[in-house]
Design a protein around this motif. Sequence first.
Motif, short mmCIF file in Angstrom:
data_model
loop_
_atom_site.label_atom_id
_atom_site.label_comp_id
_atom_site.label_asym_id
_atom_site.label_seq_id
_atom_site.Cartn_x
_atom_site.Cartn_y
_atom_site.Cartn_z
N ILE A 41 -3.94 -3.74 1.03
CA ILE A 41 -2.52 -4.08 0.81
C ILE A 41 -2.11 -5.26 1.59
N GLY A 42 -0.95 -5.50 1.51
CA GLY A 42 -0.24 -6.58 2.38
C GLY A 42 -0.02 -7.69 1.62
N TYR A 43 1.15 -8.30 1.69
CA TYR A 43 1.81 -9.54 0.84
C TYR A 43 2.14 -9.14 -0.55
N GLY A 44 1.26 -8.66 -1.32
CA GLY A 44 1.39 -8.82 -2.82
C GLY A 44 2.15 -7.78 -3.20
N ALA A 45 2.57 -7.85 -4.37
CA ALA A 45 3.44 -6.88 -5.09
C ALA A 45 2.90 -5.54 -5.45
N ASN A 46 1.91 -5.42 -5.39
CA ASN A 46 1.15 -4.28 -6.19
C ASN A 46 0.02 -3.18 -5.23
N PRO A 47 0.94 -3.07 -4.21
CA PRO A 47 -0.13 -2.03 -3.24
C PRO A 47 -0.62 -0.84 -3.55
N ASN A 48 0.23 -0.23 -4.56
CA ASN A 48 -0.42 1.17 -5.32
C ASN A 48 -1.40 0.91 -6.31
N GLU A 49 -1.27 -0.06 -7.19
CA GLU A 49 -2.30 -0.32 -8.03
C GLU A 49 -3.73 -0.88 -7.46
N CYS A 50 -3.34 -1.67 -6.66
CA CYS A 50 -4.67 -2.14 -6.00
C CYS A 50 -5.57 -1.02 -5.26
N CYS A 51 -4.80 -0.21 -4.57
CA CYS A 51 -5.38 1.06 -4.08
C CYS A 51 -5.83 2.04 -5.04
N GLU A 52 -5.29 2.11 -5.99
CA GLU A 52 -5.72 2.99 -7.29
C GLU A 52 -6.96 2.49 -7.87
N LEU A 53 -6.98 1.33 -7.89
CA LEU A 53 -8.25 0.40 -8.59
C LEU A 53 -9.33 0.39 -7.73
N VAL A 54 -9.15 0.29 -6.49
CA VAL A 54 -10.11 0.08 -5.46
C VAL A 54 -10.77 1.70 -5.57
N ARG A 55 -10.00 2.86 -5.45
CA ARG A 55 -10.37 4.09 -5.47
C ARG A 55 -10.98 4.47 -6.74
#
Length: 158
Positions: free
Chosen positions: A36-50
Amino acid sequence: MYAVISDIHGNLEALEAVLGDVPDGIERIYCLGDVIGYGANPNECCELVRAHEAPTISGNHDLAVTDLSTDLAWFNPVAEAAIEWTREQLTEENADFLRARPRMMQKEGTLFVHGSVRDPDEYIINGAIAQKNLDVLEKEYPNVRVCFFGHTHVKAVA
């Protein structure tokens, strides 16, 4: 065989593009932090990595967002604003995921760090710093043959 990603910084489109380019036969994707950081999709990125069950280490942005005691003066004004915004957006489930990540991982002769071997938040930006880290790597991790790091946002192989 495995793939290594790093410094996603909440950029969902970039993460999807990179994951789409991961070749067949890759058994595991490792993440070097700053999901996360800077970009507009912190939750979606976390969920995709998970969802990819990617072993993930914690980057400085991950920590700054999830640890409210972090001194944000260390960050530039844009990063500080992004951290404050992300704190408001991030779900508790994703915050817990990031909070539970280690600062480094070691697996089968490979070391994964965010910033450097010496300091998870250190930028390796020149040969002198790189050499000091190689010295520490050789001394403290004699069985490690490869070390992956992100954080600098500079692609290089040495």
